[in-house]
Design an enzyme around this catalytic site. Sequence first.
Site, PDB file in Angstrom:
ATOM      1  N   ASP A 270       0.812  -1.222   0.000  1.00  0.00           N
ATOM      2  CA  ASP A 270       0.000   0.000   0.000  1.00  0.00           C
ATOM      3  C   ASP A 270       0.846   1.273   0.000  1.00  0.00           C
ATOM      4  O   ASP A 270       0.320   2.378   0.110  1.00  0.00           O
ATOM      5  CB  ASP A 270      -0.956   0.002   1.196  1.00  0.00           C
ATOM      6  CG  ASP A 270      -0.231   0.030   2.534  1.00  0.00           C
ATOM      7  OD1 ASP A 270       1.020  -0.087   2.531  1.00  0.00           O
ATOM      8  OD2 ASP A 270      -0.899   0.172   3.573  1.00  0.00           O
ATOM      9  N   GLY A 271       2.171   1.125  -0.100  1.00  0.00           N
ATOM     10  CA  GLY A 271       3.057   2.278  -0.168  1.00  0.00           C
ATOM     11  C   GLY A 271       3.692   2.676   1.144  1.00  0.00           C
ATOM     12  O   GLY A 271       4.569   3.545   1.167  1.00  0.00           O
TER      13      GLY A 271
ATOM     14  N   HIS B  80      18.646  26.959   2.112  1.00  0.00           N
ATOM     15  CA  HIS B  80      18.171  28.035   1.233  1.00  0.00           C
ATOM     16  C   HIS B  80      17.937  29.310   2.037  1.00  0.00           C
ATOM     17  O   HIS B  80      18.177  30.419   1.536  1.00  0.00           O
ATOM     18  CB  HIS B  80      16.883  27.605   0.534  1.00  0.00           C
ATOM     19  CG  HIS B  80      16.369  28.614  -0.437  1.00  0.00           C
ATOM     20  ND1 HIS B  80      17.010  28.904  -1.622  1.00  0.00           N
ATOM     21  CD2 HIS B  80      15.279  29.423  -0.390  1.00  0.00           C
ATOM     22  CE1 HIS B  80      16.342  29.836  -2.269  1.00  0.00           C
ATOM     23  NE2 HIS B  80      15.287  30.175  -1.548  1.00  0.00           N
TER      24      HIS B  80
ATOM     25  N   LYS C  83      16.416  41.158 -10.920  1.00  0.00           N
ATOM     26  CA  LYS C  83      15.311  40.446 -11.566  1.00  0.00           C
ATOM     27  C   LYS C  83      14.054  40.585 -10.720  1.00  0.00           C
ATOM     28  O   LYS C  83      14.121  40.883  -9.525  1.00  0.00           O
ATOM     29  CB  LYS C  83      15.630  38.962 -11.750  1.00  0.00           C
ATOM     30  CG  LYS C  83      15.661  38.153 -10.466  1.00  0.00           C
ATOM     31  CD  LYS C  83      15.962  36.696 -10.748  1.00  0.00           C
ATOM     32  CE  LYS C  83      16.019  35.889  -9.458  1.00  0.00           C
ATOM     33  NZ  LYS C  83      14.747  35.831  -8.744  1.00  0.00           N
TER      34      LYS C  83
ATOM     35  N   ASP D 166      24.961  30.250  -6.513  1.00  0.00           N
ATOM     36  CA  ASP D 166      23.653  30.094  -5.876  1.00  0.00           C
ATOM     37  C   ASP D 166      23.704  28.877  -4.966  1.00  0.00           C
ATOM     38  O   ASP D 166      24.643  28.069  -5.033  1.00  0.00           O
ATOM     39  CB  ASP D 166      22.556  29.938  -6.930  1.00  0.00           C
ATOM     40  CG  ASP D 166      21.222  30.531  -6.482  1.00  0.00           C
ATOM     41  OD1 ASP D 166      21.060  30.787  -5.267  1.00  0.00           O
ATOM     42  OD2 ASP D 166      20.341  30.732  -7.334  1.00  0.00           O
TER      43      ASP D 166
ATOM     44  N   ASP E 233      17.316  24.591  -9.534  1.00  0.00           N
ATOM     45  CA  ASP E 233      16.093  23.789  -9.638  1.00  0.00           C
ATOM     46  C   ASP E 233      15.741  23.614 -11.117  1.00  0.00           C
ATOM     47  O   ASP E 233      16.254  22.732 -11.785  1.00  0.00           O
ATOM     48  CB  ASP E 233      14.968  24.445  -8.847  1.00  0.00           C
ATOM     49  CG  ASP E 233      13.729  23.561  -8.740  1.00  0.00           C
ATOM     50  OD1 ASP E 233      13.719  22.449  -9.312  1.00  0.00           O
ATOM     51  OD2 ASP E 233      12.752  23.972  -8.084  1.00  0.00           O
ATOM     52  N   THR E 234      14.890  24.447 -11.654  1.00  0.00           N
ATOM     53  CA  THR E 234      14.560  24.337 -13.080  1.00  0.00           C
ATOM     54  C   THR E 234      15.625  24.984 -13.962  1.00  0.00           C
ATOM     55  O   THR E 234      15.618  24.795 -15.173  1.00  0.00           O
ATOM     56  CB  THR E 234      13.208  25.008 -13.383  1.00  0.00           C
ATOM     57  OG1 THR E 234      13.308  26.406 -13.095  1.00  0.00           O
ATOM     58  CG2 THR E 234      12.092  24.381 -12.557  1.00  0.00           C
TER      59      THR E 234
END
Length: 330
Positions: free
Chosen positions: A55-56, A148, A211, A237, A241-242
């Site tokens: 069931d995970g 972060h 920015k 940084d 991420d993306t």
Amino acid sequence: MLSSATFKLQPTATGLTENHRLRLFSGSSNVQLSQEVARYLGMDLGPMIRKRFADGELYVQIQESIRGCDVYLIQPCCQPVNDHLMELLIMVDACRRASARQVTAVIPYYGYARADRKTAGRESITAKLVANLITQAGANRVLAMDLHAAQIQGYFDIPFDHVYGSPVLLDYLTSKQLHDIVVVSPDVGGVARARAFAKKLNDAPLAIIDKRRQAHNVAEVLNVIGDVKGKTAVLVDDMIDTGGTIAAGAKLLREEGARQVYACATHAVFSPPAVERLSSGLFEEVIVTNTIPIPESDRFPQLVVLSVANLLGETIWRIHEDTSISSMFR
């Protein structure tokens, strides 16, 4: 590529014996890093069963006695972050119930760190919630790398050791003998990080990319504050991420006349379409560490991966021996 250039320490963590009662266990999120840390410490990872029910649900069992031991659990909370966080909590609880003297959660990458405050009404401060969960599970101490938001340390009422990947990145950059360096912060919020980085590079000049973020994972780059023309720009940084922010920054630096552009970040989150953006020819190199495992499918020619295992191993040893950690970063 995985670079052999790693943070060089004078190893104090040698000759461990059973009398030290230090135990090291790994979650499933980054076993290779855990093995490297264990190798630095001259010991083996402790035996542990990890499995998932139909069931995970997750199951963890420590396979040796840890009664009275100083236990360190290595588990970056990277993708899939919820599974890895839950596994960490179960590991901590299992060790506490097994009568470990002290349980330290070693979290090279702290998931949910970007949710460190409310930016709109009716939001959760998830970074604080994660801190509560780790504490309530039974952790006595937390060791994390390059948060972060540094104020997350204050979310805990237990000792919190915050270490930095910058010595590893700086050691590699120094070995390349780059000339006319300018350190660039990709946004105003990262200026303190970039300034500290620049100071270690012989007080290199600093530039800032101005920015304004329009939505989550979307950034509009406006202009560069500082002189980058004809220089080697090093974008610094805490994470990629993306890749939208750092790629847009690199494009702007090229337009402003930067001769070369390097990217440095501790955490390679690499959510799509990061690899496409980072491998598009904007960067000479993208330099990251192995706090998060990077699958072969996400590797590209410009990628350099540095190991933080020695740094984490030395930190663990110093915590165990009650000696200074801050002296490693002076």
